[in-house]
Motif scaffolding. Structure first.
Motif, PDB file in Angstrom:
ATOM      1  N   THR A 156       6.663  -4.320  -3.390  1.00  0.00           N
ATOM      2  CA  THR A 156       7.796  -4.792  -2.589  1.00  0.00           C
ATOM      3  C   THR A 156       7.337  -5.100  -1.164  1.00  0.00           C
ATOM      4  O   THR A 156       6.304  -4.605  -0.701  1.00  0.00           O
ATOM      5  N   VAL A 157       8.149  -5.912  -0.507  1.00  0.00           N
ATOM      6  CA  VAL A 157       7.981  -6.182   0.914  1.00  0.00           C
ATOM      7  C   VAL A 157       9.282  -5.779   1.593  1.00  0.00           C
ATOM      8  O   VAL A 157      10.361  -6.243   1.194  1.00  0.00           O
ATOM      9  N   ASP A 158       9.195  -4.929   2.583  1.00  0.00           N
ATOM     10  CA  ASP A 158      10.378  -4.395   3.242  1.00  0.00           C
ATOM     11  C   ASP A 158      10.499  -4.914   4.664  1.00  0.00           C
ATOM     12  O   ASP A 158       9.508  -5.281   5.295  1.00  0.00           O
ATOM     13  N   LEU A 159      11.732  -4.926   5.142  1.00  0.00           N
ATOM     14  CA  LEU A 159      11.997  -5.291   6.526  1.00  0.00           C
ATOM     15  C   LEU A 159      12.890  -4.208   7.125  1.00  0.00           C
ATOM     16  O   LEU A 159      14.066  -4.109   6.769  1.00  0.00           O
ATOM     17  N   GLN A 160      12.310  -3.392   7.994  1.00  0.00           N
ATOM     18  CA  GLN A 160      13.075  -2.367   8.705  1.00  0.00           C
ATOM     19  C   GLN A 160      13.651  -3.005   9.959  1.00  0.00           C
ATOM     20  O   GLN A 160      12.903  -3.545  10.780  1.00  0.00           O
ATOM     21  N   MET A 161      14.974  -2.940  10.070  1.00  0.00           N
ATOM     22  CA  MET A 161      15.654  -3.590  11.190  1.00  0.00           C
ATOM     23  C   MET A 161      16.372  -2.528  12.007  1.00  0.00           C
ATOM     24  O   MET A 161      17.281  -1.850  11.499  1.00  0.00           O
ATOM     25  N   ASP A 162      15.944  -2.342  13.230  1.00  0.00           N
ATOM     26  CA  ASP A 162      16.531  -1.351  14.140  1.00  0.00           C
ATOM     27  C   ASP A 162      17.187  -2.053  15.327  1.00  0.00           C
ATOM     28  O   ASP A 162      16.914  -3.226  15.595  1.00  0.00           O
ATOM     29  N   THR A 184      10.374  -4.413  11.691  1.00  0.00           N
ATOM     30  CA  THR A 184       9.030  -4.129  11.185  1.00  0.00           C
ATOM     31  C   THR A 184       8.928  -4.564   9.736  1.00  0.00           C
ATOM     32  O   THR A 184       9.732  -4.138   8.893  1.00  0.00           O
ATOM     33  N   ILE A 185       7.942  -5.401   9.441  1.00  0.00           N
ATOM     34  CA  ILE A 185       7.692  -5.834   8.066  1.00  0.00           C
ATOM     35  C   ILE A 185       6.561  -4.993   7.493  1.00  0.00           C
ATOM     36  O   ILE A 185       5.591  -4.680   8.192  1.00  0.00           O
ATOM     37  N   SER A 186       6.702  -4.614   6.220  1.00  0.00           N
ATOM     38  CA  SER A 186       5.671  -3.788   5.596  1.00  0.00           C
ATOM     39  C   SER A 186       5.627  -4.068   4.106  1.00  0.00           C
ATOM     40  O   SER A 186       6.558  -4.654   3.543  1.00  0.00           O
ATOM     41  N   ARG A 187       4.538  -3.638   3.493  1.00  0.00           N
ATOM     42  CA  ARG A 187       4.395  -3.771   2.040  1.00  0.00           C
ATOM     43  C   ARG A 187       4.318  -2.387   1.416  1.00  0.00           C
ATOM     44  O   ARG A 187       3.736  -1.466   1.994  1.00  0.00           O
ATOM     45  N   ASP A 188       4.877  -2.252   0.229  1.00  0.00           N
ATOM     46  CA  ASP A 188       4.677  -1.058  -0.592  1.00  0.00           C
ATOM     47  C   ASP A 188       3.934  -1.532  -1.826  1.00  0.00           C
ATOM     48  O   ASP A 188       4.522  -2.077  -2.764  1.00  0.00           O
ATOM     49  N   ASN A 189       2.630  -1.343  -1.827  1.00  0.00           N
ATOM     50  CA  ASN A 189       1.811  -1.890  -2.906  1.00  0.00           C
ATOM     51  C   ASN A 189       2.114  -1.217  -4.243  1.00  0.00           C
ATOM     52  O   ASN A 189       2.044  -1.861  -5.295  1.00  0.00           O
TER      53      ASN A 189
END
Length: 115
Positions: free
Chosen positions: A77-83, A68-73
């Motif tokens: 940052t741009v995060d990548l949650q890898m499960d 899941t890719i997401s942004r923290d405005n």
């Protein structure tokens, strides 16, 4: 000057999770298309996930449903949650953005998944 700095890589067992983060400076992540790529040894760099203006997301077929890719405005940052990580997810992961004719990359962070 645009700078992208990745963090969060490491060694994890198959089935585990990791969260990568890309800290951006010189751009506002919410106003730009941001992406994660990866490059495994002996292979070409490939697109993993992208988040576009308006929050639209696209994923590589190989990671869909697991990443899941997401942004923290607030943090920019741009995060990548890898499960449910697999051995084939082992690679160096890079953050990327493009502004006009310029292409920007971070230095990469190593993800190693042991089977």
């Amino acid at each position: 000057q645009v700078q992208l700095v990745e963090s969060g890589g490491g060694l994890v067992q198959a089935g585990g999770s990791l969260r990568l983060s890309c800290a951006a400076s010189g751009i506002i992540v919410s106003l730009n298309t941001m992406a994660w790529y990866r490059q495994a040894p002996g292979k070409e760099r490939e697109l993993v996930a992208v988040i576009r203006l308006g929050g639209f997301r696209n994923y590589a077929v190989s990671v869909k449903g697991r990443f899941t890719i997401s942004r923290d405005n607030a943090k920019n940052t741009v995060d990548l949650q890898m499960d449910s990580l697999k051995a084939e997810d082992t690679a160096v992961y890079y953050c990327n953005t493009r502004t006009g004719p310029s292409d920007y990359w971070g230095q990469g962070t190593q993800v190693t998944v042991s089977s």
